[in-house]
Design a protein around this motif. Structure first.
Motif, PDB file in Angstrom:
ATOM      1  N   ASP A 167      14.901  58.396  87.369  1.00  0.00           N
ATOM      2  CA  ASP A 167      14.321  60.200  87.559  1.00  0.00           C
ATOM      3  C   ASP A 167      15.280  60.858  88.016  1.00  0.00           C
ATOM      4  OD1 ASP A 167      12.538  58.039  86.388  1.00  0.00           O
ATOM      5  OD2 ASP A 167      11.825  56.961  88.271  1.00  0.00           O
ATOM      6  N   VAL A 168      16.181  61.212  87.733  1.00  0.00           N
ATOM      7  CA  VAL A 168      16.393  62.470  88.277  1.00  0.00           C
ATOM      8  C   VAL A 168      16.445  63.677  87.080  1.00  0.00           C
ATOM      9  CG1 VAL A 168      19.407  63.722  88.282  1.00  0.00           C
ATOM     10  CG2 VAL A 168      18.798  61.161  88.513  1.00  0.00           C
ATOM     11  N   PRO A 169      15.769  64.746  88.105  1.00  0.00           N
ATOM     12  CA  PRO A 169      14.905  65.871  87.028  1.00  0.00           C
ATOM     13  C   PRO A 169      16.027  66.348  85.635  1.00  0.00           C
ATOM     14  CG  PRO A 169      14.422  65.974  89.858  1.00  0.00           C
ATOM     15  CD  PRO A 169      15.927  65.070  89.328  1.00  0.00           C
ATOM     16  N   ARG A 170      14.954  66.587  85.062  1.00  0.00           N
ATOM     17  CA  ARG A 170      16.355  67.292  84.052  1.00  0.00           C
ATOM     18  C   ARG A 170      17.444  68.479  84.598  1.00  0.00           C
ATOM     19  NH1 ARG A 170      13.429  68.154  78.378  1.00  0.00           N
ATOM     20  NH2 ARG A 170      12.507  69.242  79.278  1.00  0.00           N
ATOM     21  N   ARG A 226      17.873  59.764  83.118  1.00  0.00           N
ATOM     22  CA  ARG A 226      18.709  58.628  83.979  1.00  0.00           C
ATOM     23  C   ARG A 226      19.888  58.606  83.510  1.00  0.00           C
ATOM     24  NH1 ARG A 226      19.000  52.090  81.851  1.00  0.00           N
ATOM     25  NH2 ARG A 226      19.067  51.173  84.429  1.00  0.00           N
ATOM     26  N   ASP A 242      10.996  65.488  80.643  1.00  0.00           N
ATOM     27  CA  ASP A 242      11.452  66.298  82.323  1.00  0.00           C
ATOM     28  C   ASP A 242      13.031  65.786  82.696  1.00  0.00           C
ATOM     29  OD1 ASP A 242      10.507  68.575  80.796  1.00  0.00           O
ATOM     30  OD2 ASP A 242       8.999  68.841  81.864  1.00  0.00           O
ATOM     31  N   ASP A 243      13.609  64.735  82.591  1.00  0.00           N
ATOM     32  CA  ASP A 243      13.602  63.886  83.440  1.00  0.00           C
ATOM     33  C   ASP A 243      15.105  62.759  82.928  1.00  0.00           C
ATOM     34  OD1 ASP A 243      12.228  61.610  82.142  1.00  0.00           O
ATOM     35  OD2 ASP A 243      12.303  61.046  84.456  1.00  0.00           O
TER      36      ASP A 243
END
Length: 150
Positions: free
Chosen positions: A91-94, A81, A78-79
């Motif tokens: 670690d950007v949230p999906r 790059r 669920d993340d």
């Protein structure tokens, strides 16, 4: 302000496809399906394809054409790059990926410089008072980064 929920890697790829259409960008997608194919599954047993819970992990690497140069690696956890002009945002949230891309291509992303300590920062603001900021490494700014300096 929350982002629309993207429950799977495939739903995130579909959302990115919509943004590519909106901004008239070319898009290339490479899928990796199974624990033996995804990048974060180093602890998986040899020749195993499923996670221990029986699920099939799906990872995608998306390249968007145009300027700025952007790639997105969507992970099964669920993340994502996101790399903008060689600058990595880990670690950007999906769920935030579509808003991030819209900000980058819509002109909201900008570069800010500091005299002390010296350096350039790429800042990508998202709706809802959420901002991603990364140090620009390298000797010089790319042409796109130079146009975004404030």
């Amino acid at each position: 302000m929350g982002h629309p929920h993207l429950p799977s890697t495939e739903s995130a790829v579909a959302a990115i496809r919509e943004i590519a259409r909106e901004f008239n960008l070319e898009m290339t997608v490479t899928d990796a399906i199974g624990t033996d194919q995804t990048s974060r599954r180093t602890s998986a047993h040899a020749f195993s394809v499923l996670d221990p819970d029986g699920s099939l992990p799906h990872e995608a690497f998306v390249e968007l054409g145009g300027s700025p140069s952007i790639t997105v690696r969507l992970y099964p956890e669920d993340d994502a790059r996101i790399t903008v002009e060689g600058i990595h945002f880990d670690d950007v949230p999906r769920d935030a990926v579509p808003a991030f891309l819209r900000s980058a291509h819509g002109g909201l992303a900008h570069v800010k410089g500091r005299f002390f300590p010296t350096g350039w920062w790429l800042i990508v603001p998202l709706p809802g008072d959420e901002t991603y900021k990364e140090l620009v490494t390298g000797i010089s700014l790319t042409p796109w980064l130079s146009r975004q300096v404030r």
